[in-house]
Design an enzyme around this catalytic site. Structure first.
Site, PDB file in Angstrom:
ATOM      1  N   TYR A 127      -7.161  -8.314  11.933  1.00  0.00           N
ATOM      2  CA  TYR A 127      -5.816  -8.077  12.457  1.00  0.00           C
ATOM      3  C   TYR A 127      -5.705  -8.630  13.872  1.00  0.00           C
ATOM      4  CZ  TYR A 127      -4.609  -5.072   8.529  1.00  0.00           C
ATOM      5  OH  TYR A 127      -4.314  -4.606   7.276  1.00  0.00           O
ATOM      6  N   GLN A 153       1.852  -6.076   5.885  1.00  0.00           N
ATOM      7  CA  GLN A 153       2.042  -5.849   4.473  1.00  0.00           C
ATOM      8  C   GLN A 153       3.431  -6.356   4.056  1.00  0.00           C
ATOM      9  OE1 GLN A 153       0.989  -1.886   3.229  1.00  0.00           O
ATOM     10  NE2 GLN A 153      -0.997  -1.922   4.264  1.00  0.00           N
ATOM     11  N   GLU A 198      -6.618  -9.025   4.114  1.00  0.00           N
ATOM     12  CA  GLU A 198      -5.747  -8.304   5.054  1.00  0.00           C
ATOM     13  C   GLU A 198      -5.734  -9.083   6.348  1.00  0.00           C
ATOM     14  OE1 GLU A 198      -6.184  -4.035   5.675  1.00  0.00           O
ATOM     15  OE2 GLU A 198      -6.741  -3.777   3.568  1.00  0.00           O
ATOM     16  N   ASN A 254     -12.698  -0.778  -0.638  1.00  0.00           N
ATOM     17  CA  ASN A 254     -11.992  -1.440   0.464  1.00  0.00           C
ATOM     18  C   ASN A 254     -12.633  -1.009   1.781  1.00  0.00           C
ATOM     19  OD1 ASN A 254      -9.542  -2.551   2.002  1.00  0.00           O
ATOM     20  ND2 ASN A 254      -9.485  -0.377   2.580  1.00  0.00           N
ATOM     21  N   GLU A 255     -12.817  -1.953   2.661  1.00  0.00           N
ATOM     22  CA  GLU A 255     -13.368  -1.652   3.997  1.00  0.00           C
ATOM     23  C   GLU A 255     -14.489  -0.608   3.895  1.00  0.00           C
ATOM     24  OE1 GLU A 255     -10.307  -0.977   6.990  1.00  0.00           O
ATOM     25  OE2 GLU A 255      -9.660  -3.047   6.810  1.00  0.00           O
ATOM     26  N   GLU A 283       0.840  -1.195   0.000  1.00  0.00           N
ATOM     27  CA  GLU A 283       0.000   0.000   0.000  1.00  0.00           C
ATOM     28  C   GLU A 283       0.878   1.249   0.000  1.00  0.00           C
ATOM     29  OE1 GLU A 283      -2.801   0.153   3.275  1.00  0.00           O
ATOM     30  OE2 GLU A 283      -3.821   1.908   2.425  1.00  0.00           O
TER      31      GLU A 283
HETATM   32  O1  AHR Z   1      -3.133  -2.342   6.302  1.00  0.00           O
HETATM   33  C1  AHR Z   1      -3.375  -1.093   6.848  1.00  0.00           C
HETATM   34  C2  AHR Z   1      -4.827  -0.658   6.739  1.00  0.00           C
HETATM   35  O2  AHR Z   1      -5.618  -1.504   7.500  1.00  0.00           O
HETATM   36  C3  AHR Z   1      -5.438  -0.725   5.365  1.00  0.00           C
HETATM   37  O3  AHR Z   1      -5.188   0.402   4.602  1.00  0.00           O
HETATM   38  C4  AHR Z   1      -6.906  -0.812   5.670  1.00  0.00           C
HETATM   39  O4  AHR Z   1      -7.629  -1.483   4.680  1.00  0.00           O
HETATM   40  C5  AHR Z   1      -6.952  -1.505   7.014  1.00  0.00           C
HETATM   41  O5  AHR Z   1      -7.756  -0.855   7.907  1.00  0.00           O
END
Ligand code: AHR
Length: 515
Positions: free
Chosen positions: A262, A368, A319, A191-192, A44
């Site tokens: 996450y 990432q 992600e 995205n999101e 990103e």
């Molecule tokens: O990976 C960092 C961020 O986490 C990304 O930009 C977003 O999609 C997520 O919230």
């Protein structure tokens, strides 16, 4: 500092007391193929993820090819990166592709409002991205801008990239140096959408998805897999709503729904926990939290199976990874963090979960690639180090496009701390494209080795050979001064009567081929 260790476990050890955890694999009972894209990566426009970490520009003193640094690209090639997602993330919903084409010195400068408020000079745009993809021999996953774009802008980007016609946009691509179309394997609409992508409800996004998808037209031989932006954490309403309401027809496609999760040690976004120097309680809570991935996938698969019993729509965990309080002096918006033995265990546990769900999970993308969150590689100007997570990705390479094998774990040892308790041992097995059977074993207990007995039915097993990644400290990591603190060592063990008994060291990942 760990010493390289060669573990040759012979008969003496193998025939000892009955192993605690029993792993039963049947080579004759095959499951779905483990899509190579489970090993996808995310680049990103965020912090030093692209600029410095990957891109230094053609005029840099750091050796590069077409602006992409040779050392990092070389290390990534070793991983056989199957897929790269770009340009975001949150960044994608503010990215306007026309600003990233044409002469670099004429491209506009923008403020990267999501990540540190730094100036984004658009030096890396569509053509540069595809240079990287092609150098790595990877597939391209382009994330479109739904949040601040229009269906027209998105449709025109796809036309620019994929059209082989004489249209003005295809000719513009040619004028910018690319005659043949770029191959776009995957394309996401936003995205999101529940958060940085527009704070929408699943219902609202679903309408927009249908609207946008109706206008994305590509040549038959360059039609991307179309990805809808899905939910996160325990929320299944996105996968449910999308698969129930988007009914693909000749012009409307939805091949996959994305999902993000996450792993935060504390589970608290305000104080997530440190990347190194953490207490054992945060080792444990990290493991507890990362293992939740399994249930999240199970819950989403349940709603998808109801709406899409033929399993036409993939569930893409595009992600995932650890997210800690930032390390060092970078802007907090750069999401730079150290990467330790704990991250290696997190990576391996997640791979084992994704393999288990290979029937629906055809893609997963760690966040990432370089210098951001759970990265493969960290850089400091011209210097580069490989992280423990990098090593796990490399060890798991044989699982890319391998055929999963039925695996059953019994009497699994538990790792306990305070009120928390998790299975200490996790395992996966598959027959790889080279014809060999590979087994991965993970011990998430940071304090003690676990005895594991492996029983492989259907083929003769004389011995196993491969690699182990382990370290003395929970937060053992590599630094620019000591880049090889944590690295894999050879591992071998002999079987007795077709059975294998292994002491899997504390906090270790083992990947072996059966001989
Ligand atoms: O990976 C960092 C961020 O986490 C990304 O930009 C977003 O999609 C997520 O919230």
């Amino acid at each position: 500092m760990i010493k390289p260790l060669v573990m040759a476990l012979g008969l003496g050890m193998s025939l000892g007391a009955l192993a605690d955890t029993q792993v039963k694999i049947d080579a004759a009972k095959t499951g779905p193929v483990i899509n190579k894209n489970i090993y996808g990566q995310f680049a990103e426009h965020l912090g030093r993820g692209i600029y410095e970490g990957l891109w230094v520009g053609p005029d840099s003193t750091i050796p590069n090819t077409k602006g992409w640094r040779n050392d990092v690209v070389g290390a990534l090639k070793e991983l056989q990166v199957p897929l790269i997602r770009w340009p975001g993330g949150c960044f994608a919903d503010e990215y306007h592709w026309r600003e990233g084409i044409g002469p670099r010195e004429q491209r506009p400068a923008r403020v990267n409002t999501n990540w540190g408020g730094v100036i984004e000079d658009n030096a890396v745009g569509t053509h540069e991205f595809f240079d990287l993809v092609e150098m790595l021999g990877a597939e391209a996953y382009v994330n479109g801008n739904l949040g601040t774009g229009t269906p027209q802008e998105m449709a025109e980007w796809l036309e620019y990239m994929t059209s082989d016609s004489k249209s003005t946009l295809a000719e513009l691509r040619r004028k910018n140096g690319r005659d043949k179309p770029f191959r776009v394997h995957y394309f996401a609409i936003g995205n999101e959408a529940w958060g940085c992508g527009g704070n929408m409800t699943p219902e609202f996004y679903t309408h927009l998805y249908k609207q946008y998808a109706s206008f994305l037209k590509t040549p038959k031989d360059n039609t991307p897999v179309m990805i809808a932006s899905g939910g996160h954490t325990e929320d299944t309403s996105w996968a449910d709503h999308l698969t129930a309401n988007v009914k693909p027809n000749w012009s409307l496609r939805m091949d996959a729904v994305s999902f993000h999760y996450y792993t935060l040690p504390t589970g608290d976004w305000v104080k997530k926990g440190a990347a190194t120097g953490f207490p054992e309680s945060e080792w444990m809570s990290t493991m507890v939290n990362t293992l939740k991935m399994d249930q999240f996938i199970i819950n989403n698969k349940k709603v998808m199976d109801k709406n899409d019993p033929e399993k036409k729509v993939g569930f893409y965990v595009d992600e995932w990874g650890t997210w800690y309080d930032v390390t060092g002096d970078d802007d907090p918006g750069f999401l730079y963090q150290q990467n330790s033995m704990r991250d290696a265990i997190v990576a391996a546990l997640n791979f084992n979960i994704f393999h288990k769900h290979a029937d629906r999970v055809h893609m997963s993308i760690i966040a990432q690639m370089v210098n951001v969150l759970q990265a493969m590689i960290l850089t400091d100007k011209e210097k580069m180090i490989l992280t423990p997570t990098y090593h796990v990705f490399k060890m798991y390479k044989p699982f890319q496009d391998a055929t999963s094998l039925q695996i059953e774990l019994k009497n699994v040892a538990r790792y306990k701390l305070g009120k928390s308790s998790i299975p200490a041992v996790s395992a996966t097995a598959a027959r790889a494209k080279d014809g060999k059977i590979y087994i991965a074993l993970v011990n998430a207990n940071p304090n003690q080795a676990e005895k594991v007995s492996v029983n492989l039915a259907g083929v003769a097993m004389n011995s196993v050979k491969g690699e182990i990644l382990t370290a003395a400290a929970m937060d053992a990591h590599n630094t620019f001064a000591a880049p090889e603190n944590v690295k894999p060592a050879p591992f071998a063990a002999n079987a007795a009567n077709g059975k294998l008994a292994i002491d899997v060291p504390a906090k270790s990942v083992i990947v072996v081929a059966v001989e």
